[in-house]
Design a protein around this motif. Structure first.
Motif, PDB file in Angstrom:
ATOM      1  N   LYS A 120       0.866  -1.182   0.000  1.00  0.00           N
ATOM      2  CA  LYS A 120       0.000   0.000   0.000  1.00  0.00           C
ATOM      3  C   LYS A 120       0.898   1.226   0.000  1.00  0.00           C
ATOM      4  CE  LYS A 120      -3.747   2.268   2.548  1.00  0.00           C
ATOM      5  NZ  LYS A 120      -4.630   2.221   3.734  1.00  0.00           N
ATOM      6  N   PHE A 121       1.006   1.877  -1.164  1.00  0.00           N
ATOM      7  CA  PHE A 121       2.009   2.940  -1.272  1.00  0.00           C
ATOM      8  C   PHE A 121       1.690   3.872  -2.436  1.00  0.00           C
ATOM      9  CE2 PHE A 121       3.360  -0.399  -4.149  1.00  0.00           C
ATOM     10  CZ  PHE A 121       3.742   0.305  -5.284  1.00  0.00           C
ATOM     11  N   ALA A 122       2.391   5.001  -2.429  1.00  0.00           N
ATOM     12  CA  ALA A 122       2.467   5.891  -3.589  1.00  0.00           C
ATOM     13  C   ALA A 122       3.943   6.163  -3.827  1.00  0.00           C
ATOM     14  CB  ALA A 122       1.709   7.190  -3.347  1.00  0.00           C
ATOM     15  N   ALA A 123       4.399   5.968  -5.050  1.00  0.00           N
ATOM     16  CA  ALA A 123       5.801   6.195  -5.414  1.00  0.00           C
ATOM     17  C   ALA A 123       5.868   7.362  -6.381  1.00  0.00           C
ATOM     18  CB  ALA A 123       6.399   4.940  -6.044  1.00  0.00           C
ATOM     19  N   TYR A 124       6.650   8.374  -6.031  1.00  0.00           N
ATOM     20  CA  TYR A 124       6.779   9.580  -6.851  1.00  0.00           C
ATOM     21  C   TYR A 124       8.158   9.559  -7.526  1.00  0.00           C
ATOM     22  CZ  TYR A 124       2.769  11.084  -4.106  1.00  0.00           C
ATOM     23  OH  TYR A 124       1.526  11.166  -3.509  1.00  0.00           O
ATOM     24  N   TYR A 125       8.143   9.492  -8.864  1.00  0.00           N
ATOM     25  CA  TYR A 125       9.383   9.428  -9.639  1.00  0.00           C
ATOM     26  C   TYR A 125       9.798  10.853  -9.989  1.00  0.00           C
ATOM     27  CZ  TYR A 125       8.233   4.529  -9.852  1.00  0.00           C
ATOM     28  OH  TYR A 125       7.936   3.236  -9.488  1.00  0.00           O
ATOM     29  N   THR A 126      11.007  11.214  -9.612  1.00  0.00           N
ATOM     30  CA  THR A 126      11.413  12.616  -9.725  1.00  0.00           C
ATOM     31  C   THR A 126      12.669  12.786 -10.562  1.00  0.00           C
ATOM     32  OG1 THR A 126      12.730  12.509  -7.681  1.00  0.00           O
ATOM     33  CG2 THR A 126      10.414  13.123  -7.462  1.00  0.00           C
ATOM     34  N   LYS A 127      12.737  13.939 -11.187  1.00  0.00           N
ATOM     35  CA  LYS A 127      13.921  14.367 -11.928  1.00  0.00           C
ATOM     36  C   LYS A 127      14.254  15.751 -11.380  1.00  0.00           C
ATOM     37  CE  LYS A 127      15.653  14.186 -16.657  1.00  0.00           C
ATOM     38  NZ  LYS A 127      15.283  14.010 -18.079  1.00  0.00           N
ATOM     39  N   GLY A 128      15.280  15.812 -10.523  1.00  0.00           N
ATOM     40  CA  GLY A 128      15.480  17.041  -9.774  1.00  0.00           C
ATOM     41  C   GLY A 128      14.314  17.229  -8.824  1.00  0.00           C
ATOM     42  N   GLU A 129      13.695  18.393  -8.854  1.00  0.00           N
ATOM     43  CA  GLU A 129      12.541  18.686  -8.003  1.00  0.00           C
ATOM     44  C   GLU A 129      11.208  18.346  -8.679  1.00  0.00           C
ATOM     45  OE1 GLU A 129      11.612  20.523  -4.766  1.00  0.00           O
ATOM     46  OE2 GLU A 129      13.248  19.111  -4.453  1.00  0.00           O
ATOM     47  N   THR A 130      11.252  17.949  -9.942  1.00  0.00           N
ATOM     48  CA  THR A 130      10.020  17.710 -10.702  1.00  0.00           C
ATOM     49  C   THR A 130       9.549  16.272 -10.570  1.00  0.00           C
ATOM     50  OG1 THR A 130      10.656  19.385 -12.332  1.00  0.00           O
ATOM     51  CG2 THR A 130       8.963  17.810 -12.988  1.00  0.00           C
ATOM     52  N   VAL A 131       8.280  16.096 -10.231  1.00  0.00           N
ATOM     53  CA  VAL A 131       7.667  14.767 -10.217  1.00  0.00           C
ATOM     54  C   VAL A 131       7.226  14.451 -11.642  1.00  0.00           C
ATOM     55  CG1 VAL A 131       5.805  13.333  -9.321  1.00  0.00           C
ATOM     56  CG2 VAL A 131       6.902  15.022  -7.832  1.00  0.00           C
ATOM     57  N   VAL A 132       7.824  13.424 -12.253  1.00  0.00           N
ATOM     58  CA  VAL A 132       7.535  13.110 -13.655  1.00  0.00           C
ATOM     59  C   VAL A 132       6.558  11.953 -13.800  1.00  0.00           C
ATOM     60  CG1 VAL A 132       9.741  14.027 -14.452  1.00  0.00           C
ATOM     61  CG2 VAL A 132       9.565  11.593 -13.867  1.00  0.00           C
ATOM     62  N   ALA A 133       6.382  11.148 -12.739  1.00  0.00           N
ATOM     63  CA  ALA A 133       5.458  10.020 -12.803  1.00  0.00           C
ATOM     64  C   ALA A 133       5.083   9.608 -11.388  1.00  0.00           C
ATOM     65  CB  ALA A 133       6.082   8.840 -13.553  1.00  0.00           C
ATOM     66  N   VAL A 134       3.953   8.916 -11.270  1.00  0.00           N
ATOM     67  CA  VAL A 134       3.482   8.425  -9.980  1.00  0.00           C
ATOM     68  C   VAL A 134       2.945   7.008 -10.170  1.00  0.00           C
ATOM     69  CG1 VAL A 134       1.895   8.767  -8.044  1.00  0.00           C
ATOM     70  CG2 VAL A 134       2.846  10.749  -9.234  1.00  0.00           C
TER      71      VAL A 134
END
Length: 557
Positions: A492-506
């Motif tokens: 049970k989770f949410a994963a935030y994929y980031t490039k620098g400070e930008t969230v590019v995918a979830v």
């Protein structure tokens, strides 16, 4: 016939702007409607998403009137129920609503309330115009194109040409559930095509295109002229060019109903040794689908399943879930060859890995990706395929260098405008079911009204991996960190994929509607930054900024 029905327990329309509420309809068993307050006006819609029936009250309602499904990202206009985004192919019914004598009533048909769906009106009034759209392919993207053409008022002739032998299907159910009955997963019946004046052929194949003369030729020798051409041929599954994989039986690809029929026949009553080559989404979904009653092994080249898309952390979570179904994994592995069964030299008996491991197999399923199905265009002098075999398109999915020609779905490399890309966009090719549909809808809107600016969409997909995985955005240009919240050890989770400070995918499991909310925030360039997520910000508490002027709420069904 439309009738008036009282809404249970309501004495007034006291919803606040941006609020939504599911309400029971008196006199109709299990009848419910969804009330939405959009900019101070309350609408009444079907309560369930027309895709897989998710309760829309648990979805995301934006300030500019988009109601997005919490499961798979289907989106509707909250003031009238019309489709905004795939994967829905039916709209929501909408109902006139009124207050009187201390109660609230809707007016509508019982059938519409119970079904919570409204099929699009595709009928063309009067004779067809001289315009001719030919759609090459018969997958979900092709279907979305022809449906949206009629929704947008296109009155010309529409021709669809496919080669799989059946109507467009919900292809996602092939790998997720191994369903091989067309009647259970066909998206539309024959009458639907007739009602929309759509000339559809599902047993022919386009073999060449004369772009200068504006015509296509098929394997059966037929020729079709066009004023607009939509290429929607999808993908061709990759095979392994290794010893044994070309000549032995019981080695299967998985792309169409024929493949699934063969796999199901080989599995029979179960108790089979099944080796799956590939630890990406097709391989993982099939492993999950066939695990019960069989001995299943997945071979992957990565450290963890799905590592390229989801990274190691989330990849391990999915591996643990699928292992819980009894599936075994050989990772960081390379395949060397396949050898025959001892008593039957024509049938596969084992898969050999490069490290010397031998995996006995009654059948082998290959899930190693697809390549764009563009072989019929390879030698055409009018265009140049990209290195991966796809066609480069602009943000309207026009093929570069060709007039009146579009490409959608698996064969299109298009201008993506999601987070993490340059302001001018960045070319990507995304093999998601909803991308094929949404690109088809975008093409139809451009054909019907070329001057209308395109509406960028955020890719969404989902996968059955012991639990339901949701995903939005895109990491094709990479990510440098993953911020995981929730209880990942419990799936049970949410994963935030980031490039620098930008969230590019979830990516999420069991935290709906986080992905739907993230996709709406991304679409408006309003997604919180990495540091905010790390500090505990709940994106469900973020307001999605309004984007458009709200039309008048209607009462049509």
């Amino acid at each position: 016939m439309a009738q008036e029905y009282k809404l249970k327990g309501l004495t007034s329309l006291d919803l606040k702007p941006g609020e939504k509420k599911e309400v029971e309809v008196e006199g109709i068993e299990e009848g419910k409607v969804l009330l939405c307050n959009v900019a101070g006006k309350v609408s009444a819609l079907g309560a369930k998403c027309t895709h897989y029936g998710a309760p829309l009250v648990k979805g995301v309602l934006t300030g500019d009137g988009r109601i997005t499904c919490p499961w798979h990202g289907a989106c509707f206009k909250a003031w009238n129920g019309d489709i905004e985004n795939a994967p829905a192919i039916d709209a929501l019914p909408s109902f006139a609503i009124s207050e009187k004598n201390g109660a609230v009533y809707i007016t509508g048909k019982e059938e519409s309330i119970k079904s919570s769906r409204r099929k699009p009106n595709l009928k063309v009034v009067g004779p067809l115009s001289a315009e001719k759209v030919v759609v090459v392919g018969a997958g979900s993207g092709a279907l979305a194109t022809v449906e949206a053409l009629r929704e947008n008022g296109f009155k010309g002739s529409v021709t669809m040409i496919g080669n799989e032998g059946y109507r467009p299907i919900d292809r996602t159910k092939l790998s997720k559930a191994l369903i091989d009955d067309v009647s259970k997963i066909a998206l539309r019946d024959e009458a639907w095509f007739k009602d929309g004046s759509i000339d559809a052929s599902f047993n022919d194949e386009v073999t060449s295109v004369d772009f200068k003369g504006k015509s296509v030729t098929t394997e059966s020798g037929k020729s079709f002229s066009y004023t607009k051409l939509v290429l929607a041929t999808g993908g061709t599954p990759r095979s392994l060019p290794l010893p044994g994989f070309q000549g032995l039986s019981n080695i299967f690809l998985l792309r169409n109903i024929g493949h699934v029929k063969q796999i199901n026949a080989a599995i029979g009553d179960g108790k089979k040794k099944i080796v799956i080559v590939g630890s990406s989404f097709i391989g993982m979904e099939v492993a999950n689908a066939v695990a019960k009653g069989n001995d299943v092994t997945v071979i992957g080249m990565e450290k963890t399943p799905l590592e390229r898309v989801l990274g190691e952390t989330v990849g391990r979570i999915t591996q643990t879930l699928v292992e819980g179904q009894g599936v075994k994994f050989y990772l960081n592995a390379g395949v060397n060859k396949a050898t025959p069964h001892g008593s039957d030299a024509s049938r596969v008996g084992a898969v050999h890995l490069k490290d010397g491991t031998v995996l006995p197999a009654d059948l082998v399923i290959l899930g190693i990706g697809v390549r764009p199905a563009t072989a019929f265009l390879k030698d055409n002098p009018a265009l140049k395929l990209l290195d991966d075999g796809s066609l480069k398109t602009d943000e309207n999915f026009n093929v570069q260098g060709l007039k009146d020609v579009y490409a959608i779905g698996d064969i299109a490399t298009y201008q993506y405008h999601g987070p993490g890309t340059p302001p001018s966009g960045a070319p990507v090719r995304i093999e998601h079911w909803d991308v094929a549909q949404n690109s088809g809808r975008a093409v139809a809107a451009h054909i019907a009204a070329p001057s209308t600016p395109p509406k960028p969409f955020i890719p969404i997909f989902w996968s059955a991996l012991g639990k339901q995985l949701r995903y939005c955005g895109n990491t094709v240009h990479g990510f440098d960190d993953v911020v995981v919240t929730g209880e990942p050890d419990k799936g049970k989770f949410a994963a935030y994929y980031t490039k620098g400070e930008t969230v590019v995918a979830v990516a999420t499991m069991m935290t709906d509607p986080v992905v739907s909310q993230a996709s709406e925030l991304m679409r408006r360039d309003a997604m919180p930054r990495k540091s905010e997520i790390q500090m505990g910000l709940d994106i469900l508490a973020c307001e999605v900024p309004a984007e458009t002027v709200i039309p008048k709420v209607g009462g049509g069904q």
